[in-house]
Motif scaffolding. Sequence first.
Motif, PDB file in Angstrom:
ATOM      1  N   PHE A  17       0.820  -1.201   0.000  1.00 30.26           N
ATOM      2  CA  PHE A  17       0.000   0.000   0.000  1.00 30.26           C
ATOM      3  C   PHE A  17       0.861   1.261   0.000  1.00 30.26           C
ATOM      4  O   PHE A  17       0.581   2.214  -0.737  1.00 30.26           O
ATOM      5  N   PHE A  18       1.900   1.298   0.839  1.00 25.77           N
ATOM      6  CA  PHE A  18       2.774   2.472   0.892  1.00 25.77           C
ATOM      7  C   PHE A  18       3.447   2.723  -0.458  1.00 25.77           C
ATOM      8  O   PHE A  18       3.563   3.871  -0.897  1.00 25.77           O
ATOM      9  N   ILE A  19       3.904   1.670  -1.113  1.00 20.38           N
ATOM     10  CA  ILE A  19       4.582   1.833  -2.407  1.00 20.38           C
ATOM     11  C   ILE A  19       3.605   2.352  -3.452  1.00 20.38           C
ATOM     12  O   ILE A  19       3.935   3.279  -4.211  1.00 20.38           O
ATOM     13  N   ILE A  20       2.408   1.779  -3.502  1.00 23.80           N
ATOM     14  CA  ILE A  20       1.404   2.239  -4.466  1.00 23.80           C
ATOM     15  C   ILE A  20       1.039   3.703  -4.196  1.00 23.80           C
ATOM     16  O   ILE A  20       0.948   4.519  -5.126  1.00 23.80           O
ATOM     17  N   ALA A  21       0.848   4.059  -2.938  1.00 22.51           N
ATOM     18  CA  ALA A  21       0.534   5.450  -2.585  1.00 22.51           C
ATOM     19  C   ALA A  21       1.673   6.378  -2.985  1.00 22.51           C
ATOM     20  O   ALA A  21       1.444   7.482  -3.506  1.00 22.51           O
ATOM     21  N   HIS A  22       2.917   5.951  -2.777  1.00 28.55           N
ATOM     22  CA  HIS A  22       4.075   6.767  -3.130  1.00 28.55           C
ATOM     23  C   HIS A  22       4.154   6.983  -4.641  1.00 28.55           C
ATOM     24  O   HIS A  22       4.418   8.094  -5.107  1.00 28.55           O
ATOM     25  N   VAL A  23       3.913   5.935  -5.412  1.00 28.27           N
ATOM     26  CA  VAL A  23       3.965   6.051  -6.873  1.00 28.27           C
ATOM     27  C   VAL A  23       2.860   6.974  -7.372  1.00 28.27           C
ATOM     28  O   VAL A  23       3.115   7.862  -8.202  1.00 28.27           O
ATOM     29  N   GLN A  43       3.577  16.690   4.214  1.00 28.09           N
ATOM     30  CA  GLN A  43       3.847  15.766   5.312  1.00 28.09           C
ATOM     31  C   GLN A  43       3.694  14.316   4.868  1.00 28.09           C
ATOM     32  O   GLN A  43       4.526  13.468   5.219  1.00 28.09           O
ATOM     33  N   ILE A  44       2.651  14.030   4.103  1.00 30.99           N
ATOM     34  CA  ILE A  44       2.464  12.662   3.611  1.00 30.99           C
ATOM     35  C   ILE A  44       3.602  12.274   2.686  1.00 30.99           C
ATOM     36  O   ILE A  44       4.148  11.171   2.773  1.00 30.99           O
ATOM     37  N   TRP A  45       3.993  13.186   1.794  1.00 30.35           N
ATOM     38  CA  TRP A  45       5.059  12.909   0.835  1.00 30.35           C
ATOM     39  C   TRP A  45       6.387  12.645   1.545  1.00 30.35           C
ATOM     40  O   TRP A  45       7.080  11.675   1.233  1.00 30.35           O
TER      41      TRP A  45
END
Length: 95
Positions: A17-23, A43-45
Amino acid sequence: MLSLFQILMLVLDIVWFFIIAHVIMSWLINFQVLNLHQQLVGQIWYFLNRMLEPVYGPVRRILPNMGGVDLAPLVVLIGVYAARIILANNISAFY
């Protein structure tokens, strides 16, 4: 031992999930849909960067320079998926 299997699968799901959100965030930032000057977005980025850079760093050192295209998230996603497959195929070891 089944609990250990479930915890490992949960951790892999969270990493996925973190990787997909980051991409997705990186695409939205590059296409100027999101602005890093907004406090929440920034902040999220920065949180995602701090969480994933230790994972991406070693992969980036191995991969050749692709001229601005970062394939590290793809390689890490494939690694996470491979780990899920390996765990699922060896579930009998957790009983």
